[in-house]
Enzyme design. Structure first.
Site: not given
Ligand code: PEP
Ligand code: MG
Length: 885
Positions: A462, A839
């Site tokens: 396991h 992002c």
């Molecule tokens: C988000 O808001 O997704 C972003 C990339 O900015 P942060 O995470 O810096 O607020």
């Protein structure tokens, strides 16, 4: 009438491998193995739909199920020539779970079902082996009482140990028929005493056995496993009922588990373990340390030597199944008097390096196309390839060795209980979980641990299987150590003692347990990795960038194949101790002149940061975001710190404290932040624009190619963006005039407020690119922060309100819908002339990347270590799209 039961046996089957959702993985493959012509004990599969019905109808079966089960049993009886419940020559069956995806050790199994006081005598007579019959009977009572009736297994284990002690035996196999008979009587008495009497009626046994398997779908450990592995709770499990074949009927019998290739490294060699005169669960449970299939250096008697004909047969099965499934197989088998029966085959769990090697080699062997190979590696698992290894140059004191069950290096403090591992991890400690052996109950602790050590159990125990699946380094079956749970310590054969909290290191690839905390190095990437990732890059459509602002992250990003920086968060650059005081001076300045003076001090730092980034990225695009967080985040909090700052700035404590309180945002994700800072304090935006463009111009003058992209955060309207863009453009013009040189730059908008998403068509008019900030967008759409979801997520997922953690995987129904609409709006205005990507954290999540590909984004950007994951996920999305999926 609905069909609830699918039969198989004798080379025929009602189901096939494609019916995994209905028959579960095990059921579908048992059917398929029949079709392939392998010897499989006949049986039938009760579908996952019955499980769903069971839970939707107060744990009851469909009305006609029993009748279909009875005809399934008749089918087995016909093929085997024995009758269920026949006192003279009984048919016995196994009852096993089998969900769509394998959940090793999570759900229940009952073997030898159909035995009772009468049929056991029939079995003994038919097999001419009383010992075997009573061994099977005592196993059955034990398993049934535990799994089906819920009796504590320890009561039975204890009685068994007592009997062995009385008889002076070390192994179970040394007990004689009479001993086992006595044990059967004892087991029945134990059950009766605790109100869990063992039922004699085989049909009652079968009915309850099937119910127990369905019941095991909802145990705590199964639910935890599903949560860790993102398996939906409503899939349900199937139940497989099959004629028993016996690996415990003598020394020409055995049971084992094997992989068609090495699951740790991917090497193309037959790999597995078996136990003579034993039943299946003995191998997986890690009770006895098994022997190797192929002859190896361990000196333990291999099956290749002990049973060469069966070994040859098994080797042929290996080849046949691998060719048929075009994938590495994990198989279970039983040998009954030298006859080989296949009990299971499935795609084998493997480490990420093994997955890559298998994929690459199968393409070379002509088994797979490159597209198929791309689909064979789990994107989420890929960061394992980048896992650290122990620094080979560091001194190491190896205190014990065991089996190299799951590769990679782990360093942490020893804990001896799964609960402790979870608790220690929760307070930020790194731990190594040390167990005699692990069981499915330990799953949470294994997940929390950096590494796992067990004293017992083989490469298919396991601990080994689960650790490999999780990518957690593991050394299993170390005969050199003894563990004392009560004292929370382990002793090694050489006399070393490790107590709870002591530092340990393990090398999972070598099976070494090392004293102390050995320094680690980032994982080496193999040639196979390079070949594989080349195919990945050829296949994908999405561009993959990294979120990075420090030189070290930027270097990692390139190393991991990022095609640029998709988000450099400039605020991170101000937290450096050498800059924070000037930053604070800027924030606390009374007027514009004061702010400009402080900003002038920050400018050279920022410029250097950007020069470094541009140099490292060497011509690749770099998106730099203007200052985003609310300003109070930069200010100190305690009175002492505030006083210190006041002294530094030559201001009174009262002024600093007052100004600091005025800047405070009750909810830091909202309020005076993002582009609102630039609108209210344009000089901040001017300074950052100057830093970016002067850095770019200087790099250009040095002969480098630079493509700066300036990104405006938290935009909510075109007007807002226009104001900031005007500042940027005016500053640029000013710099170009001053320097007598120009450079191209782009201006883009983050889309991270619902308002921005809804107005994306207008916003697109004023910008060159969109960066979806899915972190803020998720927060503002859901009205909760990541911390909030952490608290309520388990319950929300259990109740089906969220399918997954919306901060990890895009909430397609809500956030996703708005993103999709915003992408369409952006394209409506600008078509292909606007570069659109993500992002937020979701840019590195495979499920989300698939979604972003489908809605036509241009890029994703994620943290450097997730770049390979995003590359692979993007390639898989493209392969699926090509196949019309
Ligand atoms: C988000 O808001 O997704 C972003 C990339 O900015 P942060 O995470 O810096 O607020
Ligand atoms: Mg944001």
């Amino acid at each position: 009438m609905s069909k609830w039961v699918y039969a198989f046996g004798n080379g025929q089957a009602e189901g096939d491998a494609a019916m995994r959702n209905l028959l579960g993985g095990k059921g579908a493959n048992l059917a398929e193995m029949n079709r392939v012509g392998l010897l499989v004990p006949p049986g039938f599969t009760v579908t996952t739909e019955v499980c769903t019905h069971y839970y939707e109808n107060d744990k009851t079966y469909p009305a006609d199920l029993l009748e279909q089960v009875r005809s399934g049993v008749s089918h087995i009886e016909r093929l085997i020539g024995r009758k269920f419940g026949d006192a003279a020559n009984p048919l016995l069956v196994s009852v096993r779970s089998g969900a769509r995806v394998s959940m090793p050790g999570m759900m229940d199994t009952v073997l030898n079902l159909g035995l009772n006081d009468a049929t056991v005598r029939g079995l003994a007579a038919a097999a001419k082996d009383e010992r075997f019959a009573y061994d099977s009977y005592r196993r059955f009572i034990m398993m049934f009482s535990n799994v089906v009736l819920g009796a504590d297994i320890d009561l039975f284990e204890h009685a068994l140990e007592k009997m062995k002690e009385r008889k002076g035996c070390r192994a179970d196999t040394e007990l004689a028929a009479e001993d086992l008979k006595a044990l059967v009587a004892e087991f029945k008495r134990i059950g009766k005493d605790i109100g869990k009497e063992f039922p004699q009626d085989p049909w009652e046994q079968l009915n309850k056995g099937i119910g127990a398997v369905f019941g095991s779908w909802m145990t705590k450990k199964a639910i935890t496993y599903r949560k860790i592995n993102s398996i939906p709770g409503d899939w349900g499990t199937a139940v497989n009922v099959q004629a028993m074949v016996f690996g415990n009927a003598g020394d020409d019998c055995a049971t084992g588990v094997c992989f068609s290739r090495d699951p740790a490294t991917g090497e193309n060699r037959f790999y597995g373990e078996y136990l003579c005169n034993a039943q299946g669960e003995d191998v997986v449970a890690g009770i006895r340390t098994p022997q190797p299939l192929a002859k190896d250096a361990s000196g333990r008697l291999s099956m290749q030597e002990a049973m060469p004909e069966v070994y040859a047969e098994l080797t042929a099965v290996r080849g046949k199944l691998e060719k048929h499934y075009k994938d590495m197989q994990d198989m279970e088998f039983t040998i009954e008097h030298k006859k080989l029966w296949m009990l299971q085959t499935r795609s084998g769990k493997r480490t990420a390096p093994a997955a890559i090697r298998v994929a690459v080699e199968m393409v070379a062997e002509g088994l797979l196309t490159k597209d198929e190979a791309i689909m064979r590696v789990d994107a989420g698992q890929l960061d394992q390839v980048l896992h650290p290894t122990l620094d080979p140059k560091a001194p190491k004191k190896v205190i014990a060795t065991g089996l190299p069950a799951s590769p990679g290096a782990a360093v942490g403090r020893a804990v001896f209980h799964a609960d402790d591992a979870e608790a220690w991890k929760a307070r930020g400690e790194k731990v190594i979980l040390v167990r005699i052996e692990t069981s499915p109950e330990d799953i949470g602790g294994m997940h929390a641990a950096e590494g796992v050590i067990t004293a017992r159990g083989g490469m298919t125990s396991h601990a080994a299987v689960v650790a490999r699946g999780m990518g957690t380094p593991c050394v299993s079956g170390s005969a050199d150590i003894t563990i004392n749970y009560a004292q929370k310590l382990l002793r090694t054969a050489s006399g070393a003692v490790v107590r709870e909290g002591d530092w340990l290191s393990i090398d999972g690839a070598k099976g070494q347990i090392i004293e102390g905390a050995v320094p680690t190095m980032s994982g080496a990437m193999t040639d196979n990795f390079g070949v594989f990732m080349k195919w990945v890059d050829e296949a994908r459509r999405l561009e993959v960038r990294a979120n990075a602002e420090t030189p070290s992250d930027a270097r990692h990003a390139r190393e991991f194949g990022a095609e640029g920086i998709g988000l450099a968060r400039t605020e991170h650059m101000f937290f450096d101790p050498s800059r924070i005081q000037d930053m604070r001076g800027m924030i606390l300045a009374q007027d514009e002149a004061g702010r400009r003076a402080a900003l002038a001090k920050l400018l050279p730092y920022q410029k250097q940061d950007f020069k470094d980034l541009f140099a490292i990225m060497d011509g690749l695009p770099v998106t730099i975001r203007l200052l985003d967080p609310p300003l109070h985040e930069f200010l100190p909090h305690t009175e002492a710190e505030l006083r210190d700052l006041a002294r530094h700035l030559g201001l009174s404590y009262e002024t600093v404290a007052e100004r600091s309180a005025a800047l405070h945002e009750a909810n830091p994700m909202l309020g005076h932040r993002g582009c609102r800072l630039a609108v209210t304090y344009p000089e901040i935006c001017e300074m950052q624009t100057r830093a970016i463009l002067e850095a770019a111009l200087e790099c250009q003058a040095e002969g480098k190619t630079v493509t700066p992209e300036i990104e405006v955060p938290l935009v909510g309207s075109k007007k807002e963006l226009d104001i900031v863009k005007a500042i940027i453009d005016a500053t640029a013009e000013k710099i170009f005039a001053e320097k007598g040189a120009k450079i191209g730059y782009k201006v883009g908008s983050m889309i991270e407020l619902p308002r921005a998403a809804l107005l994306a068509d207008e916003i697109a008019e004023s910008c060159d690119f969109f960066g979806f900030g899915t972190n803020d967008l998720t927060q503002t759409i859901l009205g909760m922060s990541r911390d909030d979801t952490g608290k309520i997520l388990d319950e929300y997922r259990a109740r089906g309100i969220y399918a997954a953690d919306p901060f990890a995987s895009v909430d397609v129904e809500g956030v996703g819908k708005l993103i999709e609409a915003a992408v369409k709006l952006g394209r409506k205005t600008k078509g292909g002339r606007i570069h659109i990507g993500v992002c937020g954290e979701h840019g590195g999540d495979p499920e989300s990347v698939y979604f972003f590909d489908r809605i036509g984004m241009d890029f994703v950007s994620c943290s450097p270590f997730r770049v390979p994951i995003a590359r692979l996920a993007a390639a898989q999305a493209a392969v699926k799209a090509k196949a019309g999926k």
